[in-house]
Design a protein around this motif. Structure first.
Motif, PDB file in Angstrom:
ATOM      1  N   THR A   1       0.835  -1.210   0.000  1.00  0.00           N
ATOM      2  CA  THR A   1       0.000   0.000   0.000  1.00  0.00           C
ATOM      3  C   THR A   1       0.869   1.258   0.000  1.00  0.00           C
ATOM      4  OG1 THR A   1      -0.179  -0.064   2.407  1.00  0.00           O
ATOM      5  CG2 THR A   1      -1.941  -1.128   1.153  1.00  0.00           C
ATOM      6  N   ASP A   2       2.080   1.165   0.543  1.00  0.00           N
ATOM      7  CA  ASP A   2       2.983   2.324   0.497  1.00  0.00           C
ATOM      8  C   ASP A   2       3.439   2.636  -0.930  1.00  0.00           C
ATOM      9  OD1 ASP A   2       3.067   2.810   3.321  1.00  0.00           O
ATOM     10  OD2 ASP A   2       4.362   1.051   3.506  1.00  0.00           O
ATOM     11  N   TYR A   3       3.545   1.596  -1.765  1.00  0.00           N
ATOM     12  CA  TYR A   3       3.998   1.818  -3.139  1.00  0.00           C
ATOM     13  C   TYR A   3       2.849   2.246  -4.057  1.00  0.00           C
ATOM     14  CZ  TYR A   3       8.243  -0.815  -1.852  1.00  0.00           C
ATOM     15  OH  TYR A   3       9.403  -1.242  -1.269  1.00  0.00           O
ATOM     16  N   ALA A   4       1.637   1.812  -3.727  1.00  0.00           N
ATOM     17  CA  ALA A   4       0.502   2.056  -4.626  1.00  0.00           C
ATOM     18  C   ALA A   4       0.302   3.560  -4.802  1.00  0.00           C
ATOM     19  CB  ALA A   4      -0.756   1.408  -4.056  1.00  0.00           C
ATOM     20  N   GLN A  56       8.089   0.332  -6.457  1.00  0.00           N
ATOM     21  CA  GLN A  56       8.654  -0.834  -5.767  1.00  0.00           C
ATOM     22  C   GLN A  56       9.991  -1.232  -6.389  1.00  0.00           C
ATOM     23  OE1 GLN A  56       6.662  -4.686  -5.858  1.00  0.00           O
ATOM     24  NE2 GLN A  56       7.665  -5.279  -3.933  1.00  0.00           N
ATOM     25  N   ALA A  57      10.049  -1.236  -7.728  1.00  0.00           N
ATOM     26  CA  ALA A  57      11.294  -1.632  -8.403  1.00  0.00           C
ATOM     27  C   ALA A  57      12.463  -0.764  -7.949  1.00  0.00           C
ATOM     28  CB  ALA A  57      11.115  -1.538  -9.921  1.00  0.00           C
ATOM     29  N   LEU A  90      18.783 -11.748   2.931  1.00  0.00           N
ATOM     30  CA  LEU A  90      18.400 -10.575   2.140  1.00  0.00           C
ATOM     31  C   LEU A  90      17.014 -10.869   1.597  1.00  0.00           C
ATOM     32  CD1 LEU A  90      18.919  -7.862   0.804  1.00  0.00           C
ATOM     33  CD2 LEU A  90      20.187  -9.057  -1.002  1.00  0.00           C
ATOM     34  N   LYS A  91      16.010 -10.139   2.107  1.00  0.00           N
ATOM     35  CA  LYS A  91      14.658 -10.466   1.667  1.00  0.00           C
ATOM     36  C   LYS A  91      14.032  -9.356   0.841  1.00  0.00           C
ATOM     37  CE  LYS A  91      12.193  -9.374   5.970  1.00  0.00           C
ATOM     38  NZ  LYS A  91      11.342  -9.947   7.019  1.00  0.00           N
ATOM     39  N   GLY A  92      13.182  -9.787  -0.088  1.00  0.00           N
ATOM     40  CA  GLY A  92      12.458  -8.848  -0.934  1.00  0.00           C
ATOM     41  C   GLY A  92      13.271  -8.288  -2.086  1.00  0.00           C
ATOM     42  N   ALA A  93      14.556  -8.635  -2.168  1.00  0.00           N
ATOM     43  CA  ALA A  93      15.435  -8.016  -3.163  1.00  0.00           C
ATOM     44  C   ALA A  93      15.520  -8.846  -4.438  1.00  0.00           C
ATOM     45  CB  ALA A  93      16.837  -7.842  -2.588  1.00  0.00           C
ATOM     46  N   SER A  94      15.822  -8.159  -5.527  1.00  0.00           N
ATOM     47  CA  SER A  94      16.182  -8.812  -6.778  1.00  0.00           C
ATOM     48  C   SER A  94      17.577  -8.332  -7.154  1.00  0.00           C
ATOM     49  CB  SER A  94      15.174  -8.435  -7.874  1.00  0.00           C
ATOM     50  OG  SER A  94      15.559  -9.021  -9.105  1.00  0.00           O
ATOM     51  N   LEU A  95      18.568  -9.200  -6.962  1.00  0.00           N
ATOM     52  CA  LEU A  95      19.942  -8.838  -7.344  1.00  0.00           C
ATOM     53  C   LEU A  95      20.038  -8.902  -8.860  1.00  0.00           C
ATOM     54  CD1 LEU A  95      22.231 -10.710  -4.761  1.00  0.00           C
ATOM     55  CD2 LEU A  95      21.426  -8.334  -4.699  1.00  0.00           C
ATOM     56  N   ASP A 144      -2.327 -15.123 -18.430  1.00  0.00           N
ATOM     57  CA  ASP A 144      -1.631 -15.445 -17.180  1.00  0.00           C
ATOM     58  C   ASP A 144      -1.147 -14.163 -16.509  1.00  0.00           C
ATOM     59  OD1 ASP A 144      -0.779 -17.114 -15.182  1.00  0.00           O
ATOM     60  OD2 ASP A 144       0.544 -18.295 -16.463  1.00  0.00           O
ATOM     61  N   TRP A 145      -0.866 -14.279 -15.228  1.00  0.00           N
ATOM     62  CA  TRP A 145      -0.259 -13.184 -14.485  1.00  0.00           C
ATOM     63  C   TRP A 145       1.250 -13.231 -14.659  1.00  0.00           C
ATOM     64  CZ3 TRP A 145      -3.348  -9.522 -12.762  1.00  0.00           C
ATOM     65  CH2 TRP A 145      -4.700  -9.826 -12.595  1.00  0.00           C
ATOM     66  N   LYS A 146       1.853 -12.075 -14.877  1.00  0.00           N
ATOM     67  CA  LYS A 146       3.318 -12.011 -15.022  1.00  0.00           C
ATOM     68  C   LYS A 146       3.875 -11.212 -13.859  1.00  0.00           C
ATOM     69  CE  LYS A 146       7.399 -12.044 -17.186  1.00  0.00           C
ATOM     70  NZ  LYS A 146       8.198 -12.408 -16.004  1.00  0.00           N
ATOM     71  N   THR A 147       4.817 -11.821 -13.168  1.00  0.00           N
ATOM     72  CA  THR A 147       5.450 -11.150 -12.040  1.00  0.00           C
ATOM     73  C   THR A 147       6.848 -10.700 -12.419  1.00  0.00           C
ATOM     74  OG1 THR A 147       5.963 -13.355 -11.264  1.00  0.00           O
ATOM     75  CG2 THR A 147       4.155 -12.239 -10.186  1.00  0.00           C
ATOM     76  N   ALA A 148       7.369  -9.762 -11.661  1.00  0.00           N
ATOM     77  CA  ALA A 148       8.537  -9.027 -12.134  1.00  0.00           C
ATOM     78  C   ALA A 148       9.886  -9.564 -11.660  1.00  0.00           C
ATOM     79  CB  ALA A 148       8.420  -7.564 -11.722  1.00  0.00           C
ATOM     80  N   TYR A 149       9.974 -10.083 -10.469  1.00  0.00           N
ATOM     81  CA  TYR A 149      11.299 -10.182  -9.852  1.00  0.00           C
ATOM     82  C   TYR A 149      11.832 -11.603  -9.723  1.00  0.00           C
ATOM     83  CZ  TYR A 149       9.763  -5.521  -8.676  1.00  0.00           C
ATOM     84  OH  TYR A 149       9.274  -4.252  -8.771  1.00  0.00           O
ATOM     85  N   ASP A 150      13.089 -11.762 -10.083  1.00  0.00           N
ATOM     86  CA  ASP A 150      13.850 -12.972  -9.747  1.00  0.00           C
ATOM     87  C   ASP A 150      14.740 -12.633  -8.546  1.00  0.00           C
ATOM     88  OD1 ASP A 150      12.876 -14.006 -12.202  1.00  0.00           O
ATOM     89  OD2 ASP A 150      14.590 -13.168 -13.275  1.00  0.00           O
ATOM     90  N   ASN A 151      14.954 -13.576  -7.659  1.00  0.00           N
ATOM     91  CA  ASN A 151      15.865 -13.316  -6.528  1.00  0.00           C
ATOM     92  C   ASN A 151      17.243 -12.909  -7.043  1.00  0.00           C
ATOM     93  OD1 ASN A 151      13.638 -14.878  -5.704  1.00  0.00           O
ATOM     94  ND2 ASN A 151      14.679 -15.503  -3.830  1.00  0.00           N
ATOM     95  N   ILE A 152      17.687 -13.600  -8.110  1.00  0.00           N
ATOM     96  CA  ILE A 152      18.916 -13.202  -8.800  1.00  0.00           C
ATOM     97  C   ILE A 152      18.640 -13.287 -10.303  1.00  0.00           C
ATOM     98  CG2 ILE A 152      21.379 -13.640  -9.183  1.00  0.00           C
ATOM     99  CD1 ILE A 152      21.516 -15.093  -6.533  1.00  0.00           C
TER     100      ILE A 152
END
Ligand code: CA
Length: 432
Positions: free
Chosen positions: A99-102, A140-141, A166-171, A205-213
């Motif tokens: 909700t902070d990013y929206a 968010q990105a 390291l949580k929530g991150a995409s290296l 389909d739904w497409k999500t953005a982030y890979d952990n790495i």
């Protein structure tokens, strides 16, 4: 004296050789051993081993990590992560939620109402809610995508039971050369704002953005003793919208866009849908001759698919452990894609009754698979023969000749031994 003798005796038994509060070995200047997989080719992989003292950082929060990463600079640097760092935080370390990013009036409820296929049809989403989604996703990105530059070593501090997180991150290793990531628990690269793609896979389909790495155009990369998972937000608890799973995570480790010379060792891929994509498009012919990856002594547990799915690359897959616990969803492990050359040796699969050996390999437009020494629930199997006997409509038979034979590797153990040692030794906090 008595106590001291006792301590020595315990050590000799190999049970407790390190005092409880001792520092674990400093691994920060370690380099990839000679011959240890594709990342050992053409000069090898040393990461930030030559960093001067001014570029050795210990970081404990997102702001410190971002400073140390230095915008993805090429300066040799060593970054040690201590404790738990959450990428979804502001510059003062306050937690940010979705909700902070929206912004711009985005809400999931309004988004679903706007693009319901029954009323919207199959056109690509456009208009105020999609624009608001994009603006929210960009916010968010900006927090979670962390660029890692060349000549960098990132290591977690901590041993068994207290590995750095390291949580929530995409290296994002984009066009980076010579990077080492070790001993780190990377979890829950959670996308607050998945996009609806009506034309994916027939049903949308739904497409999500982030890979952990995510490795894009990255070369000489050594990923070792990391744990990659969705821990915190398992996708199997997410709802279904428009008849499709509303997944919040993309890949755990994706290797695309002509990345090359990668070794992934002693790592743990756990509790996730699409674990590892090597090559992301059949039409990416610039991947031809690249995407050379070695995967050894890794554990894939509760992974639904892509462990890995390969296009174009020469991939050496040896001594890995696959576990499908009872009751967990499963589609396939090894994806044999366009022009892939997967050389699989001495891997062990343990599955419940509803997963058969014929389910382990899936081919999409691939033509060949080398496999030997495979163990399935304790018994030797020939995955190639089983695939060719039982493949489904649309899959073609595979030949055994993948056109190359790996030469860069460490000792290759039996699948029985690898299964046991990987169960004990793979993942963050377990560097011997
Ligand atoms: Ca991806």
């Amino acid at each position: 004296m008595r106590a001291r003798h006792l301590a020595v005796a315990v050590c000799l038994l190999g049970l407790l050789c390190v005092p409880a509060h001792a520092e674990t070995r400093d691994i920060s200047r370690d380099t990839l051993p000679a011959n240890d997989g594709w990342a050992a080719a053409a000069g090898g992989t040393t990461g930030g081993a030559t960093a001067d003292d001014a570029h050795v950082h210990t970081v404990t929060d997102r702001a410190g990590l971002v400073r140390a990463l230095d915008g993805g600079s090429d300066t040799p640097k060593i970054i040690k992560i201590a404790g738990t760092i959450d990428a979804n935080t502001d510059d003062d370390g306050n937690r940010l939620d979705c909700t902070d990013y929206a912004t711009d009036g985005y809400s999931l409820k309004k988004y679903l109402a706007a693009y319901d296929p029954r009323t919207w049809g199959s056109a690509k989403p456009s208009g105020p809610q999609e624009e608001a989604r994009q603006a929210s996703a960009a916010r968010q990105a900006d927090r979670v995508e962390l660029a890692v530059g060349s000549n960098t070593t990132i290591v977690g501090l901590g041993g068994p039971g207290n590995a750095a997180v390291l949580k929530g991150a995409s290296l994002q290793l984009k066009d980076a050369d010579n990077v080492i990531v070790r001993n780190l628990d990377l979890r829950d690269a959670y996308d607050c704002f998945p996009v609806w793609q009506p034309n994916t896979g027939g049903l949308g389909d739904w497409k999500t953005a982030y890979d952990n790495i995510w490795l894009r155009g990255a070369t000489h990369i050594w990923i070792d003793h990391v744990t990659l998972s969705d821990k915190g937000h398992p996708d199997d608890r997410e709802p279904t919208y428009f008849g499709r799973n509303y997944l919040r995570h993309d890949g755990l480790l994706d290797i695309t866009n002509a990345s090359d010379l990668v070794t992934v060792s002693w790592s743990r891929f756990a509790g996730h849908d699409k674990a590892m994509l090597i090559g992301n498009s059949d039409s990416a012919t610039s991947d031809r001759g690249k995407l050379r990856v070695t995967l050894h002594h890794n554990e894939f547990t509760s992974v639904v698919q892509r462990a890995p799915r390969v296009r174009f690359g020469q991939v050496h897959l040896y001594n890995n452990r696959y576990a499908v616990p009872d009751g967990t969803p499963f589609r396939y492990s090894l994806g044999v894609g366009t022009e892939s050359a997967l050389y699989a040796e001495n891997n062990a699969f343990t599955t419940p009754g509803h997963v058969e050996a014929a389910d382990l390999v899936k081919s999409w437009n691939g033509t060949a698979l080398h496999q030997s020494g495979t163990l399935f629930n304790g018994y030797p199997v020939d995955l190639l023969a089983i695939h060719n006997a039982y493949n489904s409509a649309g899959e073609r038979d595979l030949t055994a000749d993948v056109g190359w034979r790996p030469t860069l590797h460490t000792k290759i153990d039996s699948a029985v031994r690898a299964d046991r040692e990987v169960a004990r030794g793979a993942g963050a906090g377990r560097i011997p």
